[in-house]
Motif scaffolding. Structure first.
Motif, mmCIF file in Angstrom:
data_model
loop_
_atom_site.group_PDB
_atom_site.id
_atom_site.type_symbol
_atom_site.label_atom_id
_atom_site.label_comp_id
_atom_site.label_asym_id
_atom_site.label_seq_id
_atom_site.Cartn_x
_atom_site.Cartn_y
_atom_site.Cartn_z
ATOM 1 N N PHE A 60 53.163 -15.276 51.243
ATOM 2 C CA PHE A 60 52.638 -15.188 49.887
ATOM 3 C C PHE A 60 53.854 -15.413 49.009
ATOM 4 C CE2 PHE A 60 51.524 -12.271 46.216
ATOM 5 C CZ PHE A 60 50.647 -13.162 45.632
ATOM 6 N N ALA A 61 53.747 -16.365 48.068
ATOM 7 C CA ALA A 61 54.951 -16.807 47.345
ATOM 8 C C ALA A 61 54.742 -16.767 45.836
ATOM 9 C CB ALA A 61 55.325 -18.215 47.803
ATOM 10 N N PRO A 62 54.608 -15.582 45.264
ATOM 11 C CA PRO A 62 54.344 -15.511 43.827
ATOM 12 C C PRO A 62 55.579 -15.803 42.976
ATOM 13 C CG PRO A 62 54.614 -13.303 44.701
ATOM 14 C CD PRO A 62 54.718 -14.248 45.878
ATOM 15 N N SER A 63 55.327 -16.214 41.744
ATOM 16 C CA SER A 63 56.405 -16.398 40.764
ATOM 17 C C SER A 63 56.332 -15.227 39.785
ATOM 18 C CB SER A 63 56.218 -17.709 40.005
ATOM 19 O OG SER A 63 56.288 -18.779 40.903
ATOM 20 N N PRO A 64 57.427 -14.509 39.596
ATOM 21 C CA PRO A 64 57.379 -13.338 38.709
ATOM 22 C C PRO A 64 57.436 -13.710 37.227
ATOM 23 C CG PRO A 64 59.528 -13.498 39.773
ATOM 24 C CD PRO A 64 58.713 -14.644 40.283
ATOM 25 N N THR A 65 56.394 -14.455 36.793
ATOM 26 C CA THR A 65 56.328 -14.864 35.386
ATOM 27 C C THR A 65 55.289 -14.044 34.630
ATOM 28 O OG1 THR A 65 54.729 -16.549 36.013
ATOM 29 C CG2 THR A 65 57.020 -17.256 35.848
ATOM 30 N N VAL A 83 44.356 -12.524 51.782
ATOM 31 C CA VAL A 83 43.873 -13.543 52.727
ATOM 32 C C VAL A 83 45.003 -13.931 53.688
ATOM 33 C CG1 VAL A 83 43.168 -15.974 52.899
ATOM 34 C CG2 VAL A 83 42.004 -14.472 51.308
ATOM 35 N N ALA A 84 46.197 -14.116 53.146
ATOM 36 C CA ALA A 84 47.337 -14.501 53.995
ATOM 37 C C ALA A 84 47.712 -13.349 54.932
ATOM 38 C CB ALA A 84 48.525 -14.906 53.124
ATOM 39 N N TYR A 85 47.757 -12.159 54.380
ATOM 40 C CA TYR A 85 48.143 -10.978 55.159
ATOM 41 C C TYR A 85 47.172 -10.760 56.320
ATOM 42 C CZ TYR A 85 49.597 -6.140 56.025
ATOM 43 O OH TYR A 85 50.068 -4.992 56.592
ATOM 44 N N GLN A 86 45.886 -10.846 55.985
ATOM 45 C CA GLN A 86 44.819 -10.656 56.973
ATOM 46 C C GLN A 86 44.902 -11.719 58.076
ATOM 47 O OE1 GLN A 86 43.103 -8.028 56.173
ATOM 48 N NE2 GLN A 86 41.873 -8.076 58.035
ATOM 49 N N ALA A 87 45.187 -12.957 57.665
ATOM 50 C CA ALA A 87 45.268 -14.054 58.640
ATOM 51 C C ALA A 87 46.406 -13.797 59.620
ATOM 52 C CB ALA A 87 45.473 -15.379 57.921
ATOM 53 N N ALA A 88 47.531 -13.301 59.100
ATOM 54 C CA ALA A 88 48.687 -13.018 59.965
ATOM 55 C C ALA A 88 48.343 -11.881 60.931
ATOM 56 C CB ALA A 88 49.906 -12.659 59.125
ATOM 57 N N VAL A 107 50.495 -22.585 55.571
ATOM 58 C CA VAL A 107 50.638 -22.349 54.133
ATOM 59 C C VAL A 107 49.253 -21.962 53.619
ATOM 60 C CG1 VAL A 107 51.059 -23.436 51.899
ATOM 61 C CG2 VAL A 107 52.589 -23.900 53.825
ATOM 62 N N ILE A 108 49.118 -20.693 53.226
ATOM 63 C CA ILE A 108 47.827 -20.202 52.737
ATOM 64 C C ILE A 108 48.000 -19.907 51.252
ATOM 65 C CG2 ILE A 108 46.085 -18.385 52.946
ATOM 66 C CD1 ILE A 108 46.906 -18.106 55.887
ATOM 67 N N ARG A 109 47.236 -20.583 50.410
ATOM 68 C CA ARG A 109 47.399 -20.423 48.960
ATOM 69 C C ARG A 109 46.146 -20.954 48.263
ATOM 70 N NH1 ARG A 109 51.993 -25.160 48.736
ATOM 71 N NH2 ARG A 109 50.584 -26.866 49.165
ATOM 72 N N ARG A 114 35.522 -5.856 46.294
ATOM 73 C CA ARG A 114 35.150 -6.811 45.259
ATOM 74 C C ARG A 114 35.530 -8.240 45.656
ATOM 75 N NH1 ARG A 114 36.957 -6.686 38.927
ATOM 76 N NH2 ARG A 114 36.465 -8.861 38.520
ATOM 77 N N LEU A 115 36.678 -8.372 46.335
ATOM 78 C CA LEU A 115 37.158 -9.701 46.710
ATOM 79 C C LEU A 115 36.600 -10.173 48.055
ATOM 80 C CD1 LEU A 115 40.920 -9.290 45.696
ATOM 81 C CD2 LEU A 115 39.165 -10.581 44.457
ATOM 82 N N GLY A 116 36.022 -9.241 48.790
ATOM 83 C CA GLY A 116 35.468 -9.585 50.095
ATOM 84 C C GLY A 116 36.530 -9.894 51.144
ATOM 85 N N VAL A 117 37.684 -9.228 51.040
ATOM 86 C CA VAL A 117 38.724 -9.391 52.091
ATOM 87 C C VAL A 117 39.031 -8.051 52.749
ATOM 88 C CG1 VAL A 117 40.637 -10.969 52.485
ATOM 89 C CG2 VAL A 117 40.062 -10.331 50.137
#
Ligand code: GLU
Length: 285
Positions: A8-13, A26-31, A216-218, A282-285
């Motif tokens: 997961f590659a967020p930008s701190p903006t 989603v990425a965490y769950q997939a891993a 790459v999950i995004r 709410r997100l269904g994950v």
């Protein structure tokens, strides 16, 4: 089978919102399901827009959501030299050229000859050319700022028949689709910006390879970026990961969430008493 590594590659903006929570989960769950690794990477190359308080909020929010990740966390702003080295490879291969133009000059040029501009993911894309050597030297001597653009023509020549054969795999839970890459829709994309000497594309492709990212999950807002990333990987001899571009989370009106939607930030939700379990539901994950 190769190891499953995602990130997961967020930008701190700004503060993370429900859309980021979905992406991270989603990425965490997939891993987790693949018995693989989950990496958190801070994409903070934009030194004017990225703020330490947003970076801290990323750690707090993700921890609150119940995620854990490997240490140390790679922060792209600590690694500009790595991206400069990668850019050097493109310079040596004559795949990039200096562009001294302002945004306005580029937009005006596109408007003057729209038929020359490919239909890019964010509107008409620009195709330029290097300046004659003497003009370029004069501008460099004057200290004029410049970006580096990838010459799509040079890339095409460099790869020959391979250019048309470029593709990537979209892997949706076992259903794999081979997608033809069409990087030409980006025109001559800026690969190193005037202000920081790199770009999201270059830094992201570099780090995915360095960190051994296999998936790459995004969000699907970055689907077209994969077309350009695939080209960069080929030009730079970097491995091609699989991609999984997931749906975007929208508000009640079906509009995509943005960092300015204060009510949907994880911080606001947490402060209003919402629990991580409610968010997952709410997100269904
Ligand atoms: N840093 C990008 C963003 O915040 C994500 C890049 C990626 O996942 O490739 O939108």
């Amino acid at each position: 089978m190769n190891e499953f590594i995602t990130r997961f590659a967020p930008s701190p903006t700004g503060l993370l919102h429900l859309g980021h929570a979905y992406s991270a989960l989603v990425a965490y769950q997939a891993a987790l399901e693949a018995g693989g690794r989950f990496i958190l990477r801070i994409e903070d190359i934009d030194l004017t827009r990225c703020k330490p308080e947003f970076e801290k909020a990323i750690y707090d929010d993700l921890e609150w959501l119940g995620l854990d990740w490997e240490q140390p966390v790679r922060r792209q702003s600590d690694h500009f030299a790595d991206y400069a080295r990668l850019l050097d490879q493109l310079i040596e291969k004559n795949l990039v050229y200096r562009c001294f133009k302002t945004r306005k000059e580029v937009a005006d040029e596109i408007a003057r000859a729209p038929h020359l501009s490919p239909d890019g993911p964010e509107g008409p894309a620009y195709i330029g050319a290097p300046l004659p050597a003497d003009e370029e030297k004069k501008l460099i001597d004057e200290g004029a700022p410049y970006a580096w653009r990838l010459s799509m023509n040079a890339a095409r020549t460099n790869l020959g028949a391979q250019f048309e054969k470029l593709s990537f795999i979209e892997d949706h839970f076992g259903i794999r689709e081979q997608v033809k890459a069409t990087p030409e829709i980006f025109g001559d994309a800026v690969i190193a910006r005037k202000d920081n000497g790199t770009s999201y594309h270059l830094a992201s492709v570099h780090d995915d390879a360095l960190q051994g990212v296999s998936h790459v999950i995004r969000g699907e807002d970055l689907y077209y970026a994969a077309h350009l990333h695939r080209l960069l990987q080929e030009l730079l001899n970097l491995p091609a990961p699989l991609y999984r571009h997931h749906k975007l989370i929208t508000d009640g009106q079906g509009k995509r969430l943005a960092k300015r939607d204060k009510a949907a930030t994880l911080q606001a939700l947490r402060q209003s008493g919402v629990k991580p379990g409610d968010i997952r539901q709410r997100l269904g994950v």
